[in-house]
Design a protein around this motif. Structure first.
Motif, PDB file in Angstrom:
ATOM      1  N   LYS A  46      -8.736   0.979   7.467  1.00  0.00           N
ATOM      2  CA  LYS A  46      -8.759  -0.151   6.524  1.00  0.00           C
ATOM      3  C   LYS A  46      -8.503   0.422   5.131  1.00  0.00           C
ATOM      4  O   LYS A  46      -9.184   1.339   4.692  1.00  0.00           O
ATOM      5  CB  LYS A  46     -10.095  -0.876   6.562  1.00  0.00           C
ATOM      6  CG  LYS A  46     -10.097  -2.130   5.682  1.00  0.00           C
ATOM      7  CD  LYS A  46     -11.374  -2.927   5.854  1.00  0.00           C
ATOM      8  CE  LYS A  46     -11.245  -3.765   7.083  1.00  0.00           C
ATOM      9  NZ  LYS A  46     -11.347  -5.187   6.921  1.00  0.00           N
ATOM     10  N   VAL A  47      -7.463  -0.120   4.457  1.00  0.00           N
ATOM     11  CA  VAL A  47      -7.087   0.341   3.121  1.00  0.00           C
ATOM     12  C   VAL A  47      -6.865  -0.871   2.219  1.00  0.00           C
ATOM     13  O   VAL A  47      -6.714  -1.992   2.701  1.00  0.00           O
ATOM     14  CB  VAL A  47      -5.816   1.226   3.159  1.00  0.00           C
ATOM     15  CG1 VAL A  47      -6.056   2.492   3.961  1.00  0.00           C
ATOM     16  CG2 VAL A  47      -4.625   0.456   3.702  1.00  0.00           C
ATOM     17  N   HIS A  48      -6.815  -0.619   0.914  1.00  0.00           N
ATOM     18  CA  HIS A  48      -6.659  -1.707  -0.060  1.00  0.00           C
ATOM     19  C   HIS A  48      -5.184  -1.883  -0.421  1.00  0.00           C
ATOM     20  O   HIS A  48      -4.545  -0.966  -0.932  1.00  0.00           O
ATOM     21  CB  HIS A  48      -7.477  -1.421  -1.317  1.00  0.00           C
ATOM     22  CG  HIS A  48      -7.544  -2.582  -2.253  1.00  0.00           C
ATOM     23  ND1 HIS A  48      -8.284  -3.717  -1.971  1.00  0.00           N
ATOM     24  CD2 HIS A  48      -6.955  -2.809  -3.446  1.00  0.00           C
ATOM     25  CE1 HIS A  48      -8.160  -4.570  -2.965  1.00  0.00           C
ATOM     26  NE2 HIS A  48      -7.346  -4.047  -3.869  1.00  0.00           N
ATOM     27  N   THR A  64      -6.621  -8.698   9.932  1.00  0.00           N
ATOM     28  CA  THR A  64      -7.219  -7.737   9.003  1.00  0.00           C
ATOM     29  C   THR A  64      -8.642  -7.347   9.382  1.00  0.00           C
ATOM     30  O   THR A  64      -9.261  -6.558   8.690  1.00  0.00           O
ATOM     31  CB  THR A  64      -7.251  -8.332   7.581  1.00  0.00           C
ATOM     32  OG1 THR A  64      -8.024  -9.533   7.591  1.00  0.00           O
ATOM     33  CG2 THR A  64      -5.853  -8.622   7.077  1.00  0.00           C
ATOM     34  N   TYR A  80      -6.130  -7.150  -1.147  1.00  0.00           N
ATOM     35  CA  TYR A  80      -7.028  -7.300   0.000  1.00  0.00           C
ATOM     36  C   TYR A  80      -7.062  -6.016   0.810  1.00  0.00           C
ATOM     37  O   TYR A  80      -6.101  -5.246   0.824  1.00  0.00           O
ATOM     38  CB  TYR A  80      -6.543  -8.431   0.930  1.00  0.00           C
ATOM     39  CG  TYR A  80      -6.601  -9.788   0.292  1.00  0.00           C
ATOM     40  CD1 TYR A  80      -7.802 -10.490   0.202  1.00  0.00           C
ATOM     41  CD2 TYR A  80      -5.450 -10.382  -0.210  1.00  0.00           C
ATOM     42  CE1 TYR A  80      -7.847 -11.746  -0.388  1.00  0.00           C
ATOM     43  CE2 TYR A  80      -5.487 -11.632  -0.799  1.00  0.00           C
ATOM     44  CZ  TYR A  80      -6.694 -12.305  -0.876  1.00  0.00           C
ATOM     45  OH  TYR A  80      -6.740 -13.536  -1.462  1.00  0.00           O
ATOM     46  N   ASP A  81      -8.163  -5.830   1.523  1.00  0.00           N
ATOM     47  CA  ASP A  81      -8.265  -4.717   2.469  1.00  0.00           C
ATOM     48  C   ASP A  81      -7.631  -5.151   3.780  1.00  0.00           C
ATOM     49  O   ASP A  81      -7.936  -6.228   4.299  1.00  0.00           O
ATOM     50  CB  ASP A  81      -9.727  -4.337   2.694  1.00  0.00           C
ATOM     51  CG  ASP A  81     -10.355  -3.702   1.461  1.00  0.00           C
ATOM     52  OD1 ASP A  81      -9.594  -3.238   0.592  1.00  0.00           O
ATOM     53  OD2 ASP A  81     -11.588  -3.666   1.378  1.00  0.00           O
ATOM     54  N   CYS A 139      -5.360  -3.457   7.562  1.00  0.00           N
ATOM     55  CA  CYS A 139      -5.250  -2.338   8.490  1.00  0.00           C
ATOM     56  C   CYS A 139      -3.897  -1.635   8.393  1.00  0.00           C
ATOM     57  O   CYS A 139      -2.874  -2.286   8.203  1.00  0.00           O
ATOM     58  CB  CYS A 139      -5.410  -2.834   9.934  1.00  0.00           C
ATOM     59  SG  CYS A 139      -6.901  -3.807  10.250  1.00  0.00           S
ATOM     60  N   TYR A 167       0.874  -1.175   0.000  1.00  0.00           N
ATOM     61  CA  TYR A 167       0.000   0.000   0.000  1.00  0.00           C
ATOM     62  C   TYR A 167       0.904   1.216   0.000  1.00  0.00           C
ATOM     63  O   TYR A 167       1.868   1.277   0.777  1.00  0.00           O
ATOM     64  CB  TYR A 167      -0.914  -0.002   1.228  1.00  0.00           C
ATOM     65  CG  TYR A 167      -1.756   1.243   1.360  1.00  0.00           C
ATOM     66  CD1 TYR A 167      -2.834   1.467   0.498  1.00  0.00           C
ATOM     67  CD2 TYR A 167      -1.477   2.190   2.323  1.00  0.00           C
ATOM     68  CE1 TYR A 167      -3.609   2.613   0.606  1.00  0.00           C
ATOM     69  CE2 TYR A 167      -2.260   3.335   2.445  1.00  0.00           C
ATOM     70  CZ  TYR A 167      -3.316   3.547   1.584  1.00  0.00           C
ATOM     71  OH  TYR A 167      -4.079   4.669   1.693  1.00  0.00           O
TER      72      TYR A 167
END
Length: 156
Positions: free
Chosen positions: A132-134, A122, A108-109, A111, A91
């Motif tokens: 929560k980010v992708h 997660t 995936y999403d 933390c 990320y």
């Protein structure tokens, strides 16, 4: 007599030269081994990037870690041991906190924290105080070393 002295002098220089060459070879080998990265991320954009990574543990739980700050046109050694997983998750944001990777990439999403972090799991990111980010999935093709090049997003 002069010939024997000359031969002794030449032999002494050869030994000294050989010792110097061996020392330089050992230093060179030591420096190249220390500089080796197992997962390196290179920032080929015009701005500094903030980077977080994720890897699954042996039990399948994901662990996310961050932040690495990678200057424009620089690289960072993110994972220093040989890669054990085929997939690494990445990320990245710009200096304003805006994601630079496309939202529709495979991944995936997970933390992330606002400062340096190491987060296991997660789920329940918000209730645990995280965002929560992708994360983008990077297939390392089961290699023990991999370099990822991050480029400017396509305009559009």
């Amino acid at each position: 007599m002069i010939g024997q002295a000359f031969r002794g002098l030449v032999r002494g220089y050869r030994c000294r030269a050989l010792r110097v060459i061996c020392v330089f070879a050992a230093l060179w080998l030591g420096l190249t081994a220390a500089a080796r990265a197992e997962f390196e991320v290179c920032n080929q954009t015009l701005d500094a990037l903030n980077l977080a990574i994720a890897q699954p543990k042996s039990d399948g739980t994901f662990v996310t870690r961050g932040w690495w700050i990678i200057g424009a046109n620089h690289c960072a050694n993110v994972i220093t041991e040989e890669l054990a997983n085929q997939y690494i998750y990445v990320y990245a944001t710009d200096v304003f906190g805006q994601p630079i990777l496309p939202a529709d990439v495979q991944g995936y999403d997970m933390c992330v924290g606002p400062k340096g972090f190491e987060i296991s799991g997660t789920d329940s990111c918000w209730t645990r105080g995280y965002m929560k980010v992708h994360f983008m999935e990077v297939d390392t093709k089961q290699q023990v070393r991999w370099t990822l090049y991050l480029k400017e997003p396509d305009p559009g």
